[in-house]
Enzyme design. Structure first.
Site, PDB file in Angstrom:
ATOM      1  N   GLY A  74       0.781  -1.236   0.000  1.00  0.00           N
ATOM      2  CA  GLY A  74       0.000   0.000   0.000  1.00  0.00           C
ATOM      3  C   GLY A  74       0.808   1.279   0.000  1.00  0.00           C
ATOM      4  O   GLY A  74       0.368   2.275   0.554  1.00  0.00           O
ATOM      5  N   THR A 137       8.928  -5.543  13.414  1.00  0.00           N
ATOM      6  CA  THR A 137       9.244  -6.612  12.469  1.00  0.00           C
ATOM      7  C   THR A 137       9.738  -7.824  13.231  1.00  0.00           C
ATOM      8  O   THR A 137      10.494  -7.681  14.202  1.00  0.00           O
ATOM      9  CB  THR A 137      10.313  -6.229  11.427  1.00  0.00           C
ATOM     10  N   ASP A 139      11.769  -9.688  11.938  1.00  0.00           N
ATOM     11  CA  ASP A 139      13.132  -9.895  11.432  1.00  0.00           C
ATOM     12  C   ASP A 139      14.193  -9.224  12.302  1.00  0.00           C
ATOM     13  O   ASP A 139      15.370  -9.545  12.198  1.00  0.00           O
ATOM     14  CB  ASP A 139      13.268  -9.337  10.005  1.00  0.00           C
ATOM     15  N   GLY A 182      13.217 -13.881   8.010  1.00  0.00           N
ATOM     16  CA  GLY A 182      14.246 -12.891   8.349  1.00  0.00           C
ATOM     17  C   GLY A 182      14.665 -12.038   7.167  1.00  0.00           C
ATOM     18  O   GLY A 182      15.465 -11.122   7.306  1.00  0.00           O
ATOM     19  N   ARG A 277      15.567 -34.234   5.206  1.00  0.00           N
ATOM     20  CA  ARG A 277      14.242 -33.652   5.024  1.00  0.00           C
ATOM     21  C   ARG A 277      14.338 -32.149   5.252  1.00  0.00           C
ATOM     22  O   ARG A 277      15.259 -31.665   5.908  1.00  0.00           O
ATOM     23  CB  ARG A 277      13.257 -34.238   6.038  1.00  0.00           C
ATOM     24  N   LEU A 284       3.931 -19.300  10.420  1.00  0.00           N
ATOM     25  CA  LEU A 284       3.738 -19.648  11.828  1.00  0.00           C
ATOM     26  C   LEU A 284       4.509 -18.681  12.713  1.00  0.00           C
ATOM     27  O   LEU A 284       4.101 -18.362  13.822  1.00  0.00           O
ATOM     28  CB  LEU A 284       4.289 -21.059  12.099  1.00  0.00           C
TER      29      LEU A 284
HETATM   30  O1  F6P Z   1       9.498  -8.943   7.090  1.00  0.00           O
HETATM   31  C1  F6P Z   1       8.742  -9.926   7.727  1.00  0.00           C
HETATM   32  C2  F6P Z   1       8.632 -11.146   6.863  1.00  0.00           C
HETATM   33  O2  F6P Z   1       7.916 -12.130   7.587  1.00  0.00           O
HETATM   34  C3  F6P Z   1       9.958 -11.699   6.363  1.00  0.00           C
HETATM   35  O3  F6P Z   1      10.655 -12.412   7.333  1.00  0.00           O
HETATM   36  C4  F6P Z   1       9.503 -12.517   5.192  1.00  0.00           C
HETATM   37  O4  F6P Z   1      10.521 -12.633   4.215  1.00  0.00           O
HETATM   38  C5  F6P Z   1       8.367 -11.711   4.643  1.00  0.00           C
HETATM   39  O5  F6P Z   1       7.902 -10.886   5.680  1.00  0.00           O
HETATM   40  C6  F6P Z   1       7.227 -12.554   4.129  1.00  0.00           C
HETATM   41  O6  F6P Z   1       6.268 -11.707   3.618  1.00  0.00           O
HETATM   42  P1  F6P Z   1       4.852 -12.200   3.098  1.00  0.00           P
HETATM   43  O7  F6P Z   1       3.942 -12.266   4.300  1.00  0.00           O
HETATM   44  O8  F6P Z   1       4.447 -11.150   2.151  1.00  0.00           O
HETATM   45  O9  F6P Z   1       5.033 -13.542   2.501  1.00  0.00           O
END
Ligand code: F6P
Length: 359
Positions: A74, A137, A139, A182, A277, A284
């Site tokens: 957005g 975040t 991350d 991340g 695997r 999550l």
């Molecule tokens: O920035 C947070 C995050 O969860 C990252 O770790 C990940 O790469 C991304 O967003 C995933 O984004 P989306 O929810 O658009 O798949």
């Protein structure tokens, strides 16, 4: 005083606790609070603007997600608009946003978001908006703050998964490669991998050599530990290679990184002969309620954001610089993204404990 609150970018556990604390802090000062739904969509006439009262934030501090909803598509300066032929163009809709904010009598905005939302906030600030930020975040890649809320919850979710993977990997003498989020930062992988006692941790900050990863797996085998747990950050990549990119991002979104775990598991199986695997922990890590740490940090950030508005700290975000919450200019936070420091004590202790970083 009438303020508006927006949540932008990917959600993170603790958003509702920020909203609650901000609303209670603002209303206790006698201010009006509006909620802008779905990032800035509400201010562009594409979604709702709702009143936020003490009643609307009752019982939400422990809930994941955001009552205002969010989006990572957005950006009002580069708003994706779908054309009749299915293609997209980017349109600058910032004038509309300012007009609507004025019409609604909004004096100031509190934006809760990560680096993308803070970059938008900086542009709005440069255009004259009275705006303060709250860094969010999972991350933990925003500079200027020791941590962001949501990170601790994501790390705990990943640790729980590693604990579970240990029992099944050990029963089957398997290698299990778990991919965590991340983006370009390895904090979730490092913190969960070290706390969860992974054997190999692969970070975007250290391009890996797959042979070194296999050497660790073989060494454990020789030592009688016939299973291994590899935690890989989604943005990790091999020496001389590139991040693994998923092809399914929508116009207006950043490219999605991911898919590296499957490739690594396949390589390990081929090179060592050990059954391997992989799994992608995925969203999550963003779901569910915040940990106690994140709930408290989010609540502190919400209260501090209102103090920042009161003190006219426009163009600043609140930040944790332990033990205090301070304010930091958006530009300082945006100058350089935060990345894992390779000489940090967590890295040193991890190496001393025998964890391989594939280097
Ligand atoms: O920035 C947070 C995050 O969860 C990252 O770790 C990940 O790469 C991304 O967003 C995933 O984004 P989306 O929810 O658009 O798949």
């Amino acid at each position: 005083m009438r303020i508006a609150i927006s949540t932008g970018g990917g959600d993170a556990p603790g958003l509702n606790a920020v909203i609650r604390a901000a609303v209670l802090s603002a209303t206790s000062r006698g201010w009006d609070v509006l909620g802008i739904c779905r990032g800035y969509y509400g201010l562009l006439g594409e979604d709702d603007i709702i009143p936020l009262t003490r009643d609307s934030v009752r019982g939400i501090a422990h809930l994941g997600g955001t009552i205002l909803r969010t989006t990572n598509r957005g950006n009002p300066f580069e708003f994706p608009v779908r054309q009749a032929d299915g293609s997209y163009i980017e349109v600058d809709r910032s004038n509309e946003l300012f007009e609507n904010a004025e019409r609604l009598g909004i004096d100031a905005v509190v934006t809760i978001g990560g680096d993308g939302s803070l970059a938008i906030a900086q542009r709005l600030f440069e255009r004259g908006m009275k705006i303060v930020g709250v860094p969010k975040t999972i991350d933990n890649d925003v500079s200027g703050t020791i941590t962001t809320f949501g990170f601790d919850t994501a790390v705990n979710t990943a640790i729980e998964a590693i604990d579970k993977l240990h029992t099944t990997a050990e029963s089957h003498d398997r290698v299990i490669v778990m991919e965590v989020m991340g983006r370009h930062a390895g904090f979730i992988a490092l913190h969960s991998g070290v706390a969860g006692t992974a054997d190999v941790i692969l970070l975007p900050e250290i391009p890996f050599d797959i042979e070194k990863v296999c050497a660790k797996v073989r060494a454990r085998d020789r030592a009688g530990r016939q299973f291994s747990i590899v935690v890989v950050a989604e943005g990790a990549y091999p020496i001389g290679g590139q991040e693994s990119i998923l092809a399914d991002s929508l116009p207006g979104q950043d490219k999605r990184v991911g898919g590296i775990a499957g490739r690594i598991a396949w390589e390990i199986q081929n090179r060592t002969g050990k059954e391997s695997r992989s799994l992608v922990l995925g969203h999550l890590q963003r779901g569910g309620g915040p940990t106690g740490y994140d709930r408290l940090l989010a609540t502190r950030f919400g209260g501090a954001a209102i103090e920042a508005v009161e003190n006219g700290r426009w163009g600043h975000m609140v930040a944790l610089q332990s033990p205090h919450i301070v304010t930091v200019p958006f530009l300082d936070a945006l100058r350089e993204p935060k990345r894992v420091e390779l000489t940090h004590d967590i890295m040193r202790t991890a190496r001393a404990a025998g964890i391989s970083f594939g280097d």
